[in-house]
Design a protein around this motif. Sequence first.
Motif, PDB file in Angstrom:
ATOM      1  N   SER A 139       0.833  -1.206   0.000  1.00  0.00           N
ATOM      2  CA  SER A 139       0.000   0.000   0.000  1.00  0.00           C
ATOM      3  C   SER A 139       0.862   1.247   0.000  1.00  0.00           C
ATOM      4  N   LEU A 140       1.869   1.228   0.828  1.00  0.00           N
ATOM      5  CA  LEU A 140       2.765   2.381   0.898  1.00  0.00           C
ATOM      6  C   LEU A 140       3.424   2.614  -0.454  1.00  0.00           C
ATOM      7  N   CYS A 141       3.914   1.536  -1.064  1.00  0.00           N
ATOM      8  CA  CYS A 141       4.554   1.667  -2.370  1.00  0.00           C
ATOM      9  C   CYS A 141       3.565   2.223  -3.381  1.00  0.00           C
ATOM     10  N   ALA A 142       2.369   1.686  -3.354  1.00  0.00           N
ATOM     11  CA  ALA A 142       1.381   2.125  -4.334  1.00  0.00           C
ATOM     12  C   ALA A 142       1.072   3.599  -4.160  1.00  0.00           C
ATOM     13  N   LEU A 144       1.449  -4.555  -8.384  1.00  0.00           N
ATOM     14  CA  LEU A 144       1.793  -4.491  -6.976  1.00  0.00           C
ATOM     15  C   LEU A 144       0.715  -5.168  -6.132  1.00  0.00           C
ATOM     16  N   ALA A 145      -0.531  -4.820  -6.444  1.00  0.00           N
ATOM     17  CA  ALA A 145      -1.634  -5.357  -5.650  1.00  0.00           C
ATOM     18  C   ALA A 145      -1.750  -6.863  -5.862  1.00  0.00           C
ATOM     19  N   GLY A 146      -1.758  -7.240  -7.144  1.00  0.00           N
ATOM     20  CA  GLY A 146      -1.894  -8.655  -7.419  1.00  0.00           C
ATOM     21  C   GLY A 146      -0.747  -9.451  -6.836  1.00  0.00           C
ATOM     22  N   GLY A 147       0.453  -8.909  -7.015  1.00  0.00           N
ATOM     23  CA  GLY A 147       1.630  -9.602  -6.510  1.00  0.00           C
ATOM     24  C   GLY A 147       1.569  -9.760  -4.999  1.00  0.00           C
ATOM     25  N   SER A 148       1.207  -8.689  -4.313  1.00  0.00           N
ATOM     26  CA  SER A 148       1.130  -8.771  -2.857  1.00  0.00           C
ATOM     27  C   SER A 148       0.125  -9.820  -2.441  1.00  0.00           C
ATOM     28  N   ALA A 149      -1.052  -9.775  -3.085  1.00  0.00           N
ATOM     29  CA  ALA A 149      -2.100 -10.714  -2.695  1.00  0.00           C
ATOM     30  C   ALA A 149      -1.646 -12.147  -2.955  1.00  0.00           C
ATOM     31  N   SER A 198      -6.753 -13.348   0.561  1.00  0.00           N
ATOM     32  CA  SER A 198      -5.649 -13.138  -0.368  1.00  0.00           C
ATOM     33  C   SER A 198      -5.998 -13.616  -1.768  1.00  0.00           C
ATOM     34  N   ALA A 199      -6.711 -14.725  -1.847  1.00  0.00           N
ATOM     35  CA  ALA A 199      -7.073 -15.210  -3.184  1.00  0.00           C
ATOM     36  C   ALA A 199      -8.002 -14.224  -3.869  1.00  0.00           C
ATOM     37  N   MET A 200      -9.012 -13.799  -3.144  1.00  0.00           N
ATOM     38  CA  MET A 200      -9.925 -12.809  -3.699  1.00  0.00           C
ATOM     39  C   MET A 200      -9.170 -11.546  -4.077  1.00  0.00           C
ATOM     40  N   GLY A 201      -8.272 -11.193  -3.208  1.00  0.00           N
ATOM     41  CA  GLY A 201      -7.498  -9.980  -3.460  1.00  0.00           C
ATOM     42  C   GLY A 201      -6.771 -10.068  -4.785  1.00  0.00           C
ATOM     43  N   ALA A 202      -6.161 -11.210  -5.029  1.00  0.00           N
ATOM     44  CA  ALA A 202      -5.425 -11.359  -6.276  1.00  0.00           C
ATOM     45  C   ALA A 202      -6.370 -11.247  -7.462  1.00  0.00           C
ATOM     46  N   LEU A 203      -7.500 -11.928  -7.352  1.00  0.00           N
ATOM     47  CA  LEU A 203      -8.446 -11.893  -8.469  1.00  0.00           C
ATOM     48  C   LEU A 203      -8.968 -10.474  -8.704  1.00  0.00           C
ATOM     49  N   ILE A 204      -9.294  -9.822  -7.597  1.00  0.00           N
ATOM     50  CA  ILE A 204      -9.855  -8.475  -7.716  1.00  0.00           C
ATOM     51  C   ILE A 204      -8.835  -7.526  -8.321  1.00  0.00           C
ATOM     52  N   ALA A 205      -7.573  -7.699  -7.946  1.00  0.00           N
ATOM     53  CA  ALA A 205      -6.548  -6.822  -8.503  1.00  0.00           C
ATOM     54  C   ALA A 205      -6.508  -6.945 -10.012  1.00  0.00           C
ATOM     55  N   LEU A 206      -6.565  -8.179 -10.456  1.00  0.00           N
ATOM     56  CA  LEU A 206      -6.554  -8.417 -11.898  1.00  0.00           C
ATOM     57  C   LEU A 206      -7.776  -7.765 -12.543  1.00  0.00           C
ATOM     58  N   TYR A 207      -8.911  -7.999 -11.915  1.00  0.00           N
ATOM     59  CA  TYR A 207     -10.164  -7.489 -12.462  1.00  0.00           C
ATOM     60  C   TYR A 207     -10.152  -5.970 -12.490  1.00  0.00           C
ATOM     61  N   ALA A 208      -9.705  -5.389 -11.374  1.00  0.00           N
ATOM     62  CA  ALA A 208      -9.754  -3.932 -11.252  1.00  0.00           C
ATOM     63  C   ALA A 208      -8.848  -3.252 -12.257  1.00  0.00           C
ATOM     64  N   HIS A 209      -7.784  -3.913 -12.578  1.00  0.00           N
ATOM     65  CA  HIS A 209      -6.873  -3.311 -13.538  1.00  0.00           C
ATOM     66  C   HIS A 209      -7.598  -2.999 -14.833  1.00  0.00           C
ATOM     67  N   TYR A 210      -8.497  -3.896 -15.222  1.00  0.00           N
ATOM     68  CA  TYR A 210      -9.241  -3.653 -16.455  1.00  0.00           C
ATOM     69  C   TYR A 210     -10.451  -2.795 -16.213  1.00  0.00           C
ATOM     70  N   TYR A 211     -10.941  -2.834 -15.023  1.00  0.00           N
ATOM     71  CA  TYR A 211     -12.194  -2.129 -14.736  1.00  0.00           C
ATOM     72  C   TYR A 211     -11.986  -0.622 -14.665  1.00  0.00           C
ATOM     73  N   LEU A 212     -10.924  -0.190 -14.005  1.00  0.00           N
ATOM     74  CA  LEU A 212     -10.745   1.241 -13.761  1.00  0.00           C
ATOM     75  C   LEU A 212     -10.365   1.944 -15.048  1.00  0.00           C
ATOM     76  N   SER A 213     -10.815   3.174 -15.152  1.00  0.00           N
ATOM     77  CA  SER A 213     -10.570   3.901 -16.390  1.00  0.00           C
ATOM     78  C   SER A 213      -9.304   4.736 -16.266  1.00  0.00           C
ATOM     79  N   PHE A 272      -5.315   1.233  -5.583  1.00  0.00           N
ATOM     80  CA  PHE A 272      -4.643   0.008  -5.119  1.00  0.00           C
ATOM     81  C   PHE A 272      -4.012   0.201  -3.757  1.00  0.00           C
ATOM     82  N   ALA A 273      -3.612   1.424  -3.479  1.00  0.00           N
ATOM     83  CA  ALA A 273      -3.068   1.674  -2.139  1.00  0.00           C
ATOM     84  C   ALA A 273      -4.129   1.403  -1.081  1.00  0.00           C
ATOM     85  N   PHE A 274      -5.323   1.931  -1.327  1.00  0.00           N
ATOM     86  CA  PHE A 274      -6.399   1.697  -0.351  1.00  0.00           C
ATOM     87  C   PHE A 274      -6.776   0.226  -0.308  1.00  0.00           C
ATOM     88  N   LEU A 275      -6.835  -0.369  -1.518  1.00  0.00           N
ATOM     89  CA  LEU A 275      -7.243  -1.775  -1.571  1.00  0.00           C
ATOM     90  C   LEU A 275      -6.262  -2.644  -0.786  1.00  0.00           C
TER      91      LEU A 275
END
Lengths: 549, 110, 113, 162, 968, 94
Positions: free
Chosen positions: E14-17, E31-36, E86-101, E110-113
């Motif tokens: 989060s800090l890095c992000a 970063l998010a996906g990797g951490s998760a 953590s599993a959900m986190g990884a999936l969500i990170a992937l998903y969010a990457h495409y979702y956010l504009s 991602f920092a907050f997430l």
Amino acid sequence: MRFWLQHLPVLPVLIPLLTSALMLLTRDSQRRLRVILGAGALGLMALTALMLVRATQGIGAPRWPDDIGVYLLGNWPAPFGIVLVADRLSALMLGLTAVLGLCAWIYATARWDRAGSHFHPLFLLIMMGLNGAFLAGDLFNLFVFFEILLTASYGLMLHGSGKRRVGAALHYIAVNLIASFLLLVAIALIYGLTGTLNLADLAVRALALRGADRQLFDSAAAILGVAFLIKAAAWPLNFWLPNTYSEASAPVAALFAIMTKVGIYALLRIGSLLLPAGAPAAFGGAWMFPAGIATLAFGTLGMLASTQARRIAAYAIITSSGTLFAALGMPGATLTGPALYYLLSSVLALGALFLLLELTERSQSFGANMLAITQEAFENDDPDAADLSGQAVGVPLPATMAFLGLSFFACALLIIGLPPLSGFVAKFSLLSAALRTAEYGAPTVNVWLLVGAMLFSGVAGLIALGRCGVRLFWVPEDLHVPALRLNEAIPILVLLSACVLLTARAGSVMAYLEDTAWYLDQPDRYIEAVLGQDQHDFPAPAPGSGGPR
Amino acid sequence: MTDLPLWAAVPAALLLVLAGLVTLIGSLGLLRLRSFRERMHAPTMGMTMGTFCVALAATLIASLLQHRPIVHEWLICLFLFMTAPVTAILLMQSARRRQRGGPDTPAKAE
Amino acid sequence: MEWILALAIGVLAGSGVWLLLRPRTFQFIMGLALLGYAVNLFIFAMGRLRVDAPPVIDPAWADPASYADPLPQALVLTAIVIGFATTALFLVVLLASRGMSDTDHVDGEEHRA
Amino acid sequence: MKRLFRALPLACLLLILWLVLNDSLSADHLILGTAIALTLALLTPILRPVRARLSHPLTAMRLAGHVAADIARSNRDVGRIILRGRRADTRPGLLDIPLRIRDPHGLAALACIITFTPGTVWAGHDPVSNVLTLHVLDLSNPDGLTRMIQDRYERPLMEIFE
Amino acid sequence: MLLTLILAIPFAGSLCASLLPATARRAGAWLAGGSALTCLVLTLWLTPEIATSGIIKLRLPWIPTLGVDLTLRMDGYAWLFSVIISAMGALIALYAHYYLSAQDPVPRFFAFLLSFMGAMLGVVLAGNLIQLLVFWELTSLSSFMLIGYWHHRMDARRGARMALIVTGTGGFCLLASMLIIGHIVGSYDLDAVLAAATAIRGHRWYPILLVLLALGALTKSAQFPFHFWLPNAMAAPTPVSAYLHSATMVKAGVFLLARFWPIFSGTDWWTWIIGGAGLCSLLLGAYAATFQRDMKGVLAYSTISHLGLITLLLGMNSRLALVAAVFHIINHATFKASLFMAAGIVDHESGTRDLTRLSGLRTLMPLTATLAMVSAAAMAGVPLLNGFISKEMFFAETVFVTGHWASRWGLPLAAVVAGALSVAYSLRFILQVFFGPPATDLPRTPHDPPRMMLIPCAVLVLFCLAVGILPGLFLQPVLTMVMRALLGNNVPAYDLQVWHGLNLPLLMSLAAMIAGIGLYLGLRAHDRRVPGQVPLIYRLDGRQTFETLLEAIDAGSARLLSWLQTQRLQPQVFLLVLATGSVTLLPLLPGGWWPRVTLTTPAQWSFGLIWLAGGACALAAAYQAKYHRAASLMLAGAAGLATCLTFAWLSAPDLALTQLTVEVVTTVLILLGLRWLPPRIEEFPGPTPGTTRWRRRRDFLAAASTGALMAVLAYVMMTRPPAHDSIAAYFVQQAWPLGGGANVVNVILVDFRAFDTFGEITVLGVVALSVYALLRRFRPPAETIAAPLRHRGGMPATFEEPDLQAPLPDGTLRVPAVLVRLLLPVSTLISLYFLLRGHNLPGGGFIGGLIMATGIILQYMVGGILWVEARPLIRPQAWIALGLLVAGAAAMAVWWAGKPLLASHTLDLALPLVGTLHLSSALLFDVGVYMLVVGATILMIIALAHQSLRLHRKLVEAATPALTERGP
Amino acid sequence: MSATILYWAGGFALLCFSLGLGCAAIRLIRGPGAEDRVLALDTLYINGMLILLVLGLRFEAGLYFDVALLIALFGFVGSSALAKFLLRGEVIEP
Ligand code: NA
Ligand code: NA
């Protein structure tokens, strides 16, 4: 070095005094010189405070019996002369003052010090008053330092002028002048009854008072208590506070965060000394707890009812006072350690908040009225006064909004008492200590009252500060990034870091504070340290070796 | 006081009584006289005779008791003498300005 | 003498408090002055009254009983000076407030009926 | 040196004042007093540009005697008027007196004398015509008063100051 | 160690992000996906150890005195949640990457997430109740930030704040409950608490404790009646909804309830509170979900309903129900998250989530449609999907309920109704969006998203299928591990199977299915008529109620505050007087303090007369102060004179001197001020006469009582014998031998208590500086500017600059000027006289300084400002500074003699003629006092006087605009 | 004997002076004009000074003299400032 160590307890008073005198030899326009002097003085004060904190813990160079440093002014033995007493509590408060003062001062050097004359000397003198009040071992001397810090606070309150500010200052001054009269009357009565002014001696003599003398002494103590309660902002004697704190210029308001705590310090100090004789009503006795709960409720109400950020912060000050009263006055329990932790945390957080709010207001489009007030402060009739308002614009720093937002968030957490910062630790430690009293069979209604009031105030803070934060940072469409200078950002950062440090090192800090509280519960040590003091005869510095060149 | 010879005590006492009476009459003048301008004159009595008499009595007593001349009471008279006109002039001017065209206009000496 | 002084203190304090409760800034400052007298006399009275015993000592005869209590006197001196200072400050604040708010009401605004 | 010389009269006066105040003629008071008096006398002209020149000490002493006597007499007169109250048939009023004295210190001394005498008050002075206006409690004899002031006070004062 | 890493990695991420530049979208996601993923791997790495030893524990000291440590504790239950998070986190990170504009500040997201993920992991890994609470609140806070991510939208701000307030309040209740638990158990350590179950249940505070705990858990899990925040939280970006508001954060409440199940369950209180809330949420959520118009609204209410189901299971006091609850936690996380993702894809691709607008997307985005249909079927409880199994278990539990007939019959019925509703809303969700004629008026033309965006959804759907088909294989071991963690050795026997045979639960399932389809068909008409309106309860709008409540709190508190406080000074002063008076009287009420043996000084007539006059003047001053200010000033001055005489009479010559000089200076000061105070004319209609009269009477009473009280106190004290062994005796005895002065008061001031004096001159200096500073910005009232002109009788409105060279002023002031200037050396001499003799006789630095200052003020009075200042004179500020420095130097000089500050030091100089010269540091100190007093007094007076000058110059300037030039 | 005579004479003088002070106070309270009040204040100071001098005589203490001296020197400052205020509208002019 040893030479300075001998005089350590008096340095926090002398340094600001002499520096401000030197400043007065310069002109108002020689600002740079004043800033350099001020920085030196505040740095030295911080250093002194640090050394005192260490010395009162028995670490480091001056080793005092019982780790209480007693300085006999004029080399007159107590109780006849005036003494300065540096014990753990004093050292703690000195340290807090130094940190807060340094931060507020650095902040002021960005621009506020140019909004009127004599900011720097007045600032140093209020620091002197604060330091002296925390060190005073003599009732009348305490009054004198109260007067110094109050008069300097009047000057600083008026700093920047402007209609609303002067109006608020008028009330502030009026109420405090009356409070000063009360102090005088009470001190006179106490002298008339006990024949002494030395606090330690007073504690001893109060034990011997019987019958009518005791009744009259209680009356005097009650008057004294009212005076301190006014300064500490107890309801219903605190109506002056919201206007004062919300109208004062930002660095001044930030420094004022510790002003109410001086009253609490006095109550705590005198209360602890009078404890063996039976604490009078206001000093940890019968009224303090209900007054605290009432104040806490009042502050909470104020936070809920206010829309303006500064007023919320002002009521948060009242809330913190109320919490401290309630904690210190909690019947049948000693919550002093956690209360001190709360004090540290809330002073730092509120100081940061007051600094922050001004920066935040700069980013608001509806903050135009604030801007107008500031403009008024810089408006200049006087050809001699240096108008440097043009220079006072900083450059936009990167990530300004993120910094402001996160800082506000942190301040809010600290004030509400939400995890993970020290505000939570403070609240939790207070409540858990309060609950412990139930073990001793004390009536639990007080515990529930305290728990309820504090939790409710947390919720109220959540509502009020949440709304305030949303309005400040999320609502405005045309939020323009304010020009921010590094010396405005750093103090906030330092204050908040101090809170983070308090949180991270909560264990050792709490242990230290519990020790402090324990010492307060043993007034005998203090008394013995003061009254058993032989006259000093420091060895004169050997020529060429001792003193600084 | 008991060392004081009677021949000095009696005049000193008389001076004190006189001072008291004169001053009292002067102050009474503040009440009895009708207009401000008349009242202006009354307190001067205490300032002059009252003070003189007391100073004289004090000098007498102190000098005899200490066997050397003690004159510092007369400093008081000197200072009063020096400062009296300041207030009087300003006050009279103020009163005159307030009653400009009032009842009394200056009489001319021939 | 005690009762006279006590009454004097009472009258001064009463007048002072009455003025402090009034709405005009000048009344307030006069109240401060009168209350100041009362408080100073009060502090002084705490040393008990002595006639003809000023605390200027004869080096040969330093018996405390034959002198007035000097300590309250020293306290009153401090109180007088501080009172003077604060009166001056309040006066200036009063003037500033009057200049800025166009009223001499202590609240900076008239409370109309 | 000239400054020092001019400052001497005032310095003497101040030294006398110092000695009288301290009620002592001891050496330390003499030395301290002289030092203070000289310093002050040297500094004073800054704020007191007009210097008094005094002469004829004998005339001055005679004048002092006259004034003392007049004060005593006026005290009696005024006292009588006050005690009589309404019954006293007095005519208070203003009196213009032309003057010849111009020296400010002389005028000031005259003002002191007049003010210090019960029954008369300085009510104004026109610097152009040099006319003094007095307020008199009992203006029954304006000419006598005028003459008294001109002869008994003004003339000696002119001798002393001019 | 690994535990620490699991907790630390998300926060570090989060800090890095947060430090990434706003454009670094890909880096944030990585970063998010990797951490998760790292967390997931680490958790899985620990599986064998958990399986064998049960608990891994790690303790870091934090606040040992309070029993609060950072204890990381992973057992099977925590392991399960860690995996989910953590599993959900990884999936969500992937998903969010495409979702956010591209416009969104992605790294911040991602920092907050990540900070949320860390907080959530902290909650489940906490081995200490307080630590749990810390992370618990952190989840609320990060949720607040995530809901408000699009804070330019009002619904986002509202939703965020609502969620924060509700969950935050719940958090405070939880804090209280944790405190009580800690109090009962004597420790906050989770293991200790779990071991003390009987003590807790038997404690008299158990009910309140339970209520507080329930408040914490139910608010977090959006349970009735605190459910309303969840639908409003749907303003968050869909990844957030999927992650926080379906899979993880809202599960924290039920996580806690299950964690404490062994402690708290088994009582009627538990059943009624937890079970009741669960039942209500189950039905209400399902009912409301059926009518939502927004896709995410449907999902939000269904989440409430499913969480209600879990809560109800927990509240049923049966260990098998606990198994079912935990099982459903897993299942719900998978199918609901995938549904949210699908809804997000639809929203993202078509630009709307409105069920009435969407239609027939099946053809346009077939992959998405397929995935959504499978997950929706799982939600509806269709066999061969995981939702079916947990629902069966629930039905089974309801069947075995014993006790009152209402619960025996009601609960199964409710279960069927809820099941039917869930079928109905699932059906509606799918049919409205993906079936029917293709929609034509959508903001965008939808198509299937990039494959990568579908992967998270697909993974979850696969999981649903896998568990649904082979539950025993996939989840039985896990569930056993969890149950052992929760219940120890009391794990009930259960069997995860798709087919249990034809039994009552299966029949109930069937009934629900059929009823659900029927309900969907039956409600279509209503849906077309008033889309989105929930029949019967649409008026009970949670958000509306909440906002109204908040507004009521605001308004109510403002009103209460206006009752409880006043902004006006007079009531404040009155309160102060009242408070002081009453607390002073309180200890005196029992009586017995009135002096019997009195100590009196014989009264003297003259003294009485003085105070008769003085008192009358004081009263008159009070009376005149409103309209006749100058008169009041004079009357107060008379009272001051009486005070001065009293001091002198009663053996305090120093006080008399000081009082006198201060009196003079104060008078001049106030007169200078009066020049800027226009005369008072009553111009405003004040309060009504009646009010005024009443107020005056009240004030009079207060003033009179205060006066009486002070008089009585003074009398009692004066007639009381002085305190024996008062410190004053020391001063009298030692003033000469040790202090070297005969005037004890002065020795006290400059030696015994010189520090007070030091402080007091500082006060004077501070005030002078403040006065000066304030007057620099002085703005006079308009009507005062020309006031002196009136006095001078209509002279022209311009001021002539005075002649600076004129030796004497013209006019009235000529004679006074001569005298007053002669007085200057005299008064200086006298001031020095008082200064130098102070140590032995009355006098000292104060008195001397004030005399000097008065002499200078007099010069200003007769000479005028400019005339005086044209001559080199003092710089008051420098005098203040020098005074402080001289006093300081005198105080510190003794340091070199090895003495503390302010110790006196004498120097005897042998001089010819004079003898020995006695120089004392105390005298030097007094000189400092003298200088400061002169400087401060003059500064104040001059600062005030200078206002006239400033104004004159302004007037001249205004009169001659052509000459408006200011010097540099 | 001498002491007794002087004691009574001093007492009489004190009484007279304090009565005079009372008269002045009445005038101070009654006014009517501001000038009257200033005059009364001046008189008050003179009477107060005389009281101090007599007290000094009675108690054989030189300390009272200092206070009296100060009144003689500066008693007029207050009243002349007031008078100037009445006359010119401000105490210190440019
Ligand atoms: Na006359
Ligand atoms: Na000393």
